[in-house]
Every structure is written in C-alpha cells, then in structure tokens.
Design an enzyme around this catalytic site. Structure first.
Site, PDB file in Angstrom:
ATOM      1  N   HIS A  41     -29.983 -31.754 -10.956  1.00 61.11           N
ATOM      2  CA  HIS A  41     -29.950 -30.329 -11.358  1.00 61.11           C
ATOM      3  C   HIS A  41     -28.609 -29.671 -11.044  1.00 61.11           C
ATOM      4  O   HIS A  41     -28.336 -28.557 -11.490  1.00 61.11           O
ATOM      5  CB  HIS A  41     -31.104 -29.545 -10.725  1.00 61.11           C
ATOM      6  CG  HIS A  41     -30.908 -29.171  -9.288  1.00 61.11           C
ATOM      7  ND1 HIS A  41     -31.497 -29.871  -8.255  1.00 61.11           N
ATOM      8  CD2 HIS A  41     -30.217 -28.158  -8.715  1.00 61.11           C
ATOM      9  CE1 HIS A  41     -31.161 -29.304  -7.106  1.00 61.11           C
ATOM     10  NE2 HIS A  41     -30.374 -28.275  -7.357  1.00 61.11           N
ATOM     11  N   ASP A  91     -35.008 -35.776  -9.909  1.00 61.56           N
ATOM     12  CA  ASP A  91     -33.788 -34.993  -9.625  1.00 61.56           C
ATOM     13  C   ASP A  91     -32.734 -35.841  -8.939  1.00 61.56           C
ATOM     14  O   ASP A  91     -32.358 -35.604  -7.788  1.00 61.56           O
ATOM     15  CB  ASP A  91     -34.166 -33.774  -8.763  1.00 61.56           C
ATOM     16  CG  ASP A  91     -33.035 -32.759  -8.701  1.00 61.56           C
ATOM     17  OD1 ASP A  91     -33.107 -31.850  -7.836  1.00 61.56           O
ATOM     18  OD2 ASP A  91     -32.101 -32.859  -9.523  1.00 61.56           O
ATOM     19  N   SER A 186     -28.385 -28.519  -2.160  1.00 58.98           N
ATOM     20  CA  SER A 186     -28.875 -29.491  -3.161  1.00 58.98           C
ATOM     21  C   SER A 186     -27.920 -30.650  -3.354  1.00 58.98           C
ATOM     22  O   SER A 186     -26.691 -30.479  -3.351  1.00 58.98           O
ATOM     23  CB  SER A 186     -29.039 -28.782  -4.504  1.00 58.98           C
ATOM     24  OG  SER A 186     -30.104 -27.864  -4.442  1.00 58.98           O
ATOM     25  N   GLY A 187     -28.518 -31.828  -3.526  1.00 58.16           N
ATOM     26  CA  GLY A 187     -27.702 -33.009  -3.792  1.00 58.16           C
ATOM     27  C   GLY A 187     -27.254 -33.704  -2.520  1.00 58.16           C
ATOM     28  O   GLY A 187     -26.868 -34.873  -2.538  1.00 58.16           O
TER      29      GLY A 187
END
Lengths: 267, 27
Positions: A41, A91, A186-187
């Site tokens: 994402h 994701d 995120s990530g």
C-alpha cells in the site's frame, strides 16, 4: 511509533526509509543487495516510481552520514493478492534497486524466517519513523518498540466485527504501555530474535488509528509470503549496471582485439 | 547524501554478508 524509544545506529541496520517526493512515507527492510521488502500500500496507484527514493544507513531523517546510501527503484513487484480478499490483504511488495546496496556495520540485511517458525513467546520489536502521537506529530529519529504478539483470536475480539483478519495477518502491540505502530511505520519490519539472529516475521500493514481504544497493529505475516518472496529474489535478474569507464589500456586492448577479429572475418 | 557512483561498484557488496546479526547488540 506510539510509545517508541530512541534507538542507536547499527542496532537495526536493515531499516529502510522510503521517500516520495522527498518525504518519508514508509519503512522497509533490506533482504539483500538489490531487494527491499515493504508494504504494497506504500505504492498506491498513480504514484510514479521515479518520484520514490530509498535510503539505508540512516537513523535521523535529517542527518545523512557517511554510511547513508540513496538508492533508486528499478521495479516494484506487488503481491498478486493485494486488496483481493481484504481492503489491505496481501500487503507485501518487493522493491528491486537500480544499484546494489553496499553493506557495512550500519547497513545489513535481515533474515527471512523459516516457514514453520513457532512464534510463541518470542520477543519481537518494530522500528520506524511514523507518527508519534494520535494527533499526527512525526519525529525525525528512528524509534524502536518491543511489541508482544497478540493471539489472532484475541486480536479479532479487539477489532470486533468491524474489521476481519485474514490468516496471513498477525497482530502485535503493547496495550498496557500504549506502544503501537502508526501511520508512516507501514512497510517497516517486525523482527524477533531466535538463537542470536534476528528474523523478520511481519511487515507493518494496517490498524485503526494508533491510540485509545488501542487497536493492535496488524502486520503481514512474512511466513505466508516466503515462497513468493524467494521466487522473485531468485528469478529476477539484477538490473544492468552502468559499467565503470573502461581504463584506457583495457580499452586499447579491446579495440585491437576487435580489429584483429574483424580482419579475420574478412579473410 | 552522495549519489552512488559506478565507481562504487568496485566495492559492491559481497552477497554472503550475514543477515540478522547487527554488529551492535542491544543491551
């Protein structure tokens, strides 16, 4: 990270900062010299690859040191089930770099876990430059937080019926001490130590806000994506390197050789 | 941040660097 603490350089040498238009947008982790693991994402549709930059060997986003490397993206491979069975399902993204990372004490890869890893009672940590308060403040220093894993059933109870969890997801948060991942993390990696070696078991993926009522951080469970990750890392060729300028003697020898070969062909 | 130059390729990474083992272990 909410409730995170300052870290020291070299403690999480696999941490990557993904920048878009010059600003940190996501975390990531180094798998090897050409590949970074992050969240799908982070590469929402419509964002141009050329506008992304990757940084390794950095802890303060505003202070580059001699170990900091800026790397360009060659290609991004998004997991085929991304958003297929869940708004944030699958994701996972693999980022191939245009040029190889140079490893040092400040820049090292993280290990992928074995497929049958028993996560019970593991001590896991996450790191990131994401928001540090529900109001959206961000820090420049890389933060770390130890996040206990939360059993899936309990996590689903906390989320109630509003958000369902897929089997490929796992939850972690320190509810008692208000530690959780937040936007901008995120990530990034969720790593656990096993026999003196750190393994990445999760990728920061989603959650609901990042404060009270504390909804645990939800991570993509790396073990579910192992074969997909390994397939691409092992089959996609490294991008062509810009050859360093040939030394003059080597160039002369090469041209002589080509001339001889050319004349032989004519005969 | 210095842009990586092809000359750096000379010391491009050895692929056998150990993963998951930071030099600095947290105390």
């Amino acid at each position: 990270l909410l409730g995170g603490e300052l870290t020291r350089d070299r403690k999480w040498p696999w941490q990557v900062s993904v920048h878009y238009s010059g600003f940190h947008v996501c975390g990531g982790s180094i798998l090897n010299a050409y590949w970074v693991l992050t969240a799908a994402h982070c590469f929402a549709r419509g964002k141009k690859l050329q506008t992304f930059d990757m940084y390794v060997g950095i802890t303060n986003l505003e202070v580059a040191n001699r170990h900091t490397q800026w790397l360009e993206i060659n290609q991004v491979i998004i997991h085929p089930t991304f958003e297929m069975f869940h708004p944030v399902g699958g994701d996972v993204a693999l980022v191939q770099l245009k040029s190889p990372i140079v490893f040092s004490d400040f820049v090292l890869p993280i290990c992928l876990p074995p497929s049958n890893l028993n996560l019970h009672n593991m001590s896991c940590w996450t790191t990131g430059w994401g928001m540090i308060s529900p109001q959206g403040e961000t820090g420049k220093e890389l933060l770390e937080a130890q996040l206990p894993l939360i059993p899936k059933f309990q996590c689903q109870l906390l989320y109630g019926l509003t958000s369902y969890l897929l089997p490929e997801m796992l939850c972690a948060a320190d509810i008692k001490n208000m530690k959780n991942v937040c936007e901008g993390d995120s990530g990034g990696p969720l790593v656990c130590k096993l026999n003196e070696t750190w393994l990445q078991i999760g990728i920061v993926s989603w959650g609901r806000g990042c404060a009270q009522p504390l909804y645990p951080g939800v991570f993509a469970n790396v073990s579910y994506f192992l074969s997909w990750i390994r397939y691409y890392m092992e089959t996609v060729p490294n991008p062509p390197q810009i050859l360093p300028s040939l030394s003059s003697s080597l160039r002369n020898n090469l041209s002589t050789l080509l001339t001889i070969m050319g004349s032989l062909l004519v005969l | 941040v210095s842009r990586r130059h092809p000359k750096d390729q000379a010391n491009s990474p050895s692929s056998d660097v150990a993963c998951g083992q930071p030099v600095l272990q947290g105390k």
